[in-house]
Design a protein around this motif. Structure first.
Motif, PDB file in Angstrom:
ATOM      1  N   ARG A  45      45.782  36.515  50.012  1.00 30.53           N
ATOM      2  CA  ARG A  45      45.002  35.436  49.071  1.00 30.53           C
ATOM      3  C   ARG A  45      45.336  33.958  49.485  1.00 30.53           C
ATOM      4  NH1 ARG A  45      48.076  37.991  45.036  1.00 30.53           N
ATOM      5  NH2 ARG A  45      49.118  35.877  44.638  1.00 30.53           N
ATOM      6  N   ILE A  50      41.752  32.728  47.800  1.00 28.80           N
ATOM      7  CA  ILE A  50      41.042  33.294  46.732  1.00 28.80           C
ATOM      8  C   ILE A  50      42.351  33.744  45.503  1.00 28.80           C
ATOM      9  CG2 ILE A  50      39.170  34.143  47.905  1.00 28.80           C
ATOM     10  CD1 ILE A  50      40.549  36.974  47.951  1.00 28.80           C
ATOM     11  N   SER A  51      41.665  34.135  44.383  1.00 27.38           N
ATOM     12  CA  SER A  51      42.444  34.590  43.360  1.00 27.38           C
ATOM     13  C   SER A  51      42.854  36.123  43.558  1.00 27.38           C
ATOM     14  CB  SER A  51      42.084  34.203  42.110  1.00 27.38           C
ATOM     15  OG  SER A  51      40.674  35.123  41.644  1.00 27.38           O
ATOM     16  N   THR A  54      39.848  37.917  42.484  1.00 27.99           N
ATOM     17  CA  THR A  54      38.802  38.056  43.588  1.00 27.99           C
ATOM     18  C   THR A  54      39.457  39.108  44.502  1.00 27.99           C
ATOM     19  OG1 THR A  54      38.213  35.908  43.105  1.00 27.99           O
ATOM     20  CG2 THR A  54      37.564  36.788  45.490  1.00 27.99           C
ATOM     21  N   GLN A  56      41.008  41.675  44.102  1.00 27.58           N
ATOM     22  CA  GLN A  56      40.985  42.886  43.531  1.00 27.58           C
ATOM     23  C   GLN A  56      39.657  43.544  43.756  1.00 27.58           C
ATOM     24  OE1 GLN A  56      41.919  43.128  39.312  1.00 27.58           O
ATOM     25  NE2 GLN A  56      41.516  45.350  39.169  1.00 27.58           N
ATOM     26  N   ASN A  57      38.598  42.688  43.301  1.00 26.15           N
ATOM     27  CA  ASN A  57      37.249  42.727  43.440  1.00 26.15           C
ATOM     28  C   ASN A  57      36.684  43.226  44.866  1.00 26.15           C
ATOM     29  OD1 ASN A  57      36.608  42.603  40.737  1.00 26.15           O
ATOM     30  ND2 ASN A  57      36.043  40.305  40.961  1.00 26.15           N
ATOM     31  N   ILE A  58      37.237  42.443  45.827  1.00 30.15           N
ATOM     32  CA  ILE A  58      36.792  42.915  47.150  1.00 30.15           C
ATOM     33  C   ILE A  58      37.262  44.198  47.524  1.00 30.15           C
ATOM     34  CG2 ILE A  58      37.494  42.175  49.703  1.00 30.15           C
ATOM     35  CD1 ILE A  58      37.397  39.097  48.759  1.00 30.15           C
TER      36      ILE A  58
END
Length: 86
Positions: A45, A50-51, A54, A56-58
């Motif tokens: 991160r 990134i958060s 984000t 997690q989405n990746i």
């Protein structure tokens, strides 16, 4: 019916507990390639700025591979660098 616990039963139980503890004490980072560097989520991160959401989405979309070990996510450094290039 009452069962008696024998000394052998206790030794088997102790041996099983020791085996389980040894499994837990194994290195936290997956052992697929000893030369490959694995990074924790927090490090990734920071690298990508990134958060957690984000990242997690990746992860969910399959853009980077990961391993989950004892509740922590680890990512191959080479995959992160490859993501930077794209």
């Amino acid at each position: 019916m009452k069962e008696n616990i024998t000394r052998e039963d206790l030794f088997r139980l102790a041996a099983e507990i020791i085996r389980e503890v040894k499994k837990i004490q194994q290195p936290a980072v997956p052992n697929t390639n000893l030369n490959e560097e694995w990074l924790k989520s927090k490090t990734v991160r920071k690298m990508l700025d990134i958060s957690a959401g984000t990242l997690q989405n990746i992860r969910i979309t399959g853009k980077i591979r990961y391993r989950k070990v004892l509740g922590s996510y680890y990512y191959k450094k080479s995959d992160i660098l490859k993501l930077f290039k794209e």
